[in-house]
Motif scaffolding. Structure first.
Motif, PDB file in Angstrom:
ATOM      1  N   GLU A 154       0.832  -1.214   0.000  1.00 54.97           N
ATOM      2  CA  GLU A 154       0.000   0.000   0.000  1.00 54.97           C
ATOM      3  C   GLU A 154       0.858   1.253   0.000  1.00 54.97           C
ATOM      4  OE1 GLU A 154      -4.164  -1.328   2.126  1.00 54.97           O
ATOM      5  OE2 GLU A 154      -2.854   0.093   3.141  1.00 54.97           O
ATOM      6  N   ARG A 213       1.809   1.919  -3.394  1.00 49.86           N
ATOM      7  CA  ARG A 213       0.743   2.514  -4.212  1.00 49.86           C
ATOM      8  C   ARG A 213       0.561   3.988  -3.878  1.00 49.86           C
ATOM      9  NH1 ARG A 213      -4.296  -1.160  -3.457  1.00 49.86           N
ATOM     10  NH2 ARG A 213      -5.303   0.474  -4.667  1.00 49.86           N
ATOM     11  N   VAL A 214       0.601   4.291  -2.578  1.00 48.02           N
ATOM     12  CA  VAL A 214       0.453   5.689  -2.162  1.00 48.02           C
ATOM     13  C   VAL A 214       1.597   6.540  -2.717  1.00 48.02           C
ATOM     14  CG1 VAL A 214       0.591   7.196  -0.160  1.00 48.02           C
ATOM     15  CG2 VAL A 214      -0.908   5.225  -0.104  1.00 48.02           C
ATOM     16  N   ARG A 249      -8.678   6.004   3.461  1.00 54.13           N
ATOM     17  CA  ARG A 249      -8.172   5.102   2.420  1.00 54.13           C
ATOM     18  C   ARG A 249      -8.832   5.403   1.069  1.00 54.13           C
ATOM     19  NH1 ARG A 249      -5.634   0.536   3.601  1.00 54.13           N
ATOM     20  NH2 ARG A 249      -6.768  -0.538   1.962  1.00 54.13           N
ATOM     21  N   ALA A 272      -7.183   8.382  -0.259  1.00 60.61           N
ATOM     22  CA  ALA A 272      -5.815   8.068  -0.687  1.00 60.61           C
ATOM     23  C   ALA A 272      -5.786   7.249  -1.972  1.00 60.61           C
ATOM     24  CB  ALA A 272      -5.090   7.314   0.428  1.00 60.61           C
ATOM     25  N   GLY A 273      -6.956   6.815  -2.421  1.00 59.29           N
ATOM     26  CA  GLY A 273      -6.992   6.001  -3.628  1.00 59.29           C
ATOM     27  C   GLY A 273      -6.664   4.547  -3.383  1.00 59.29           C
ATOM     28  N   LEU A 274      -6.675   4.131  -2.098  1.00 57.15           N
ATOM     29  CA  LEU A 274      -6.358   2.739  -1.795  1.00 57.15           C
ATOM     30  C   LEU A 274      -7.603   1.863  -1.872  1.00 57.15           C
ATOM     31  CD1 LEU A 274      -3.859   3.177   1.167  1.00 57.15           C
ATOM     32  CD2 LEU A 274      -3.385   2.335  -1.137  1.00 57.15           C
TER      33      LEU A 274
END
Ligand code: ADP
Ligand code: MG
Lengths: 275, 245
Positions: free
Chosen positions: A172, A175-176, B58, B61-63
């Motif tokens: 993650e 990705r961030v 999230r 954040a695009g997660l």
């Protein structure tokens, strides 16, 4: 060293609780017992307590080693065996690594590759020898293939598990931080899988030597296994013992190489392990 | 459907959320939530545990893309999580430069590390850092991207009280210098009141309450206005106040 992932999730930066290691005996003490045993062995042989037919004295084995080294027999045998081990290992490791990457990095790869590999893994390695002889004859090929086959699985299983075990929280982060797929694999996935892959490497080297020894027992006209078998025919126990010692030294040497690689590649863990 | 756009200099919002709904199976965690965060605005988000604060963050954040509703995030987003989530096999500097696409990443990272006071730790492995240091690296890694929206998910909750005070000061300092929109998730009402322009309470999947905090910083914990806001917020959070603490 077999833990597959480090718990980076915790904010505290110390190692997870582990049993306090026993204080390592000082080097001096550790260096005492092997020579003591050797001396005991020599004494037992010299006094006739230990028959030369069962186990020749260390001095005898040493003399034999010198003779066989001088006439090139030992060097040739080691070279042949080493070559078999290396080629088999290289083939098996390359295949295992490629399969692990394919299965670990893509769902399709996992679906296609993992089930058959798990099935093949269940086959007893040495049970395959008759089949390999039928398929590949009795030359170098079946020996090399047996080593490769034995090496493939520890490499595959550990690398694959390492890739799959990479902390999802770090993925993650990747990705961030807008890492692309390639960068994610390069910076997060592969380094994260490395500790487990190295465990696989060490296991596979153990298997490689074992597979080689067995393969060389069965039919060989050169190499360490041939040297040992040949000596057995002539009741040369000293040569048999020498051959075993050489196998052991080779095994220890490759293991030491991997440990060295581990120390260098996993130095980021050292803070954690407190060394 | 979420839209992400490149930095639009004319826009005054860092994030805009309309009717955002998020389900996990049959459980609706965010239920038609609306939220605007202006450029340079410091917003704190309170809510009971399990109320969906992290889920909202999230999504921003695009997660988590599996949502319905409108989401508009302008420009760059950076996140600092509750745990620092440093990449353990990259040294401190490598963590800050990871994925950084600027002309001189190392120089930028050095500047960011200087801002959080960790210049001399740039070449060490993350596992040798203390909790507070690791969290500061995580902040540097977020800030070096010069984000328009900075998302912080309880990043101070694992720090001891003293370190926390220092990091609060640091965050305000950095915020005043870089002026990103900030969404700070916290369960600490005092923290929210000391830092934010606006304090939101998330309940039943929506922003159930908001309080503006119009005091200059640095703020005193026992300023009468904060004392009053605190009791309002605590009531909103379902904490009954017997007397006062
Ligand atoms: N990946 C997930 N799968 C299923 N349920 C989840 C998942 N993530 C969060 N939830 C649920 O959504 C709710 C809100 O979680 P979260 O946003 O983490 O709450 P908060 O951060 O406010 O404590 C919780 O009930 C949690 O159990
Ligand atoms: Mg949360």
């Amino acid at each position: 060293m077999s833990t597959s992932s480090v718990d980076i999730a915790r904010p505290a930066t110390r190692a997870r609780p582990r049993l306090p290691a026993l204080p390592r005996p000082r080097l001096g003490l550790r260096a005492v017992s092997p020579p003591a045993l050797l001396i005991l062995w020599q004494v037992a042989s010299s006094t006739g307590l230990l028959s030369d037919r069962l186990l020749p004295a260390p001095a005898t084995v040493a003399r034999t080693a010198a003779t066989l080294t001088a006439d090139g027999t030992l060097g040739d045998a080691v070279a042949v065996s080493l070559q078999r081990a290396l080629i088999g290992f290289a083939l098996g490791a390359a295949a295992g690594l490629a399969l692990a990457l394919a299965a670990g990095l893509s769902r399709a790869g996992e679906g296609l590759l993992d089930p058959p590999l798990q099935m093949l893994r269940a086959l007893p390695l040495f049970g395959l020898i008759p089949l390999f002889i039928l398929w590949f004859g009795i030359g170098e090929t079946p020996k090399v293939i047996l080593v490769a086959f034995g090496v493939l699985f520890p490499i595959y299983l550990n690398t694959y598990a390492g890739i799959r075990g990479v902390d999802a929280k770090l993925a993650e982060v990747g990705r961030v931080l807008q890492l692309g797929r390639i960068a994610l694999i390069r910076h997060i996935v592969l380094p994260g899988a490395l500790p487990q892959a190295l465990v696989g490497l060490r296991q596979s080297l153990g298997v490689a030597w074992l597979a080689l020894i067995v393969a060389e027992q069965i039919n060989a006209s050169k190499g360490l296994g041939f040297m040992i078998n040949d000596a057995r025919e002539f009741l040369r126990v000293d040569i048999v013992v020498l051959g075993l010692l050489v196998y052991a030294v080779l095994g220890l040497a490759t293991d030491a190489l991997v440990r060295l690689a581990e120390r260098r590649a996993l130095s980021w863990r050292r803070g954690l392990l407190g060394t | 459907m979420a839209t992400r756009t490149a930095r639009d200099v004319t826009s005054t919002t860092a994030a805009q959320v309309k009717g955002l709904t998020k389900r996990f199976g049959s459980r609706v965690v965010l239920d038609g939530l609306d939220l605007d965060i202006a450029r340079g605005e410091f917003v704190a988000l309170l809510g009971r545990s399990g109320s969906g604060k992290s889920t909202l963050l999230r999504v921003l954040a695009g997660l988590d893309r599996d949502t319905s509703g409108d989401l508009r995030v302008d420009g760059t987003v950076a996140v600092a999580f509750q745990e620092p989530r440093l990449v353990p096999w990259k040294r401190v500097l490598g963590n800050v430069t990871l994925g950084l696409r600027v002309p001189a990443p190392v120089a930028a990272a050095d500047t960011a590390l200087a801002e959080v006071g960790l210049t001399e730790r740039r070449d060490v492995w993350p596992l040798t850092l203390s909790g507070g240091e690791a969290q500061r690296v995580s902040l540097a890694r977020a800030l070096v991207r010069d984000p328009d929206l900075l998302l912080l998910d309880e990043p101070f909750s694992a720090l001891d009280a003293l370190t926390r005070i220092n990091v609060h000061r640091l965050v305000l300092d950095l915020w005043e210098r870089h002026r990103p929109g900030v969404l700070l998730v916290t369960h600490d009402v005092d923290e929210a009141l000391l830092l934010a322009d606006r304090v939101l309470v998330l309940d039943d999947g929506r922003i159930a309450h908001q309080s503006e905090v119009a005091l200059p910083r640095p703020r005193e914990r026992d300023h009468p206005e904060l004392v009053e806001l605190r009791s309002v917020l605590l009531t909103r959070l379902g904490v009954a106040l017997e007397g006062s603490k």
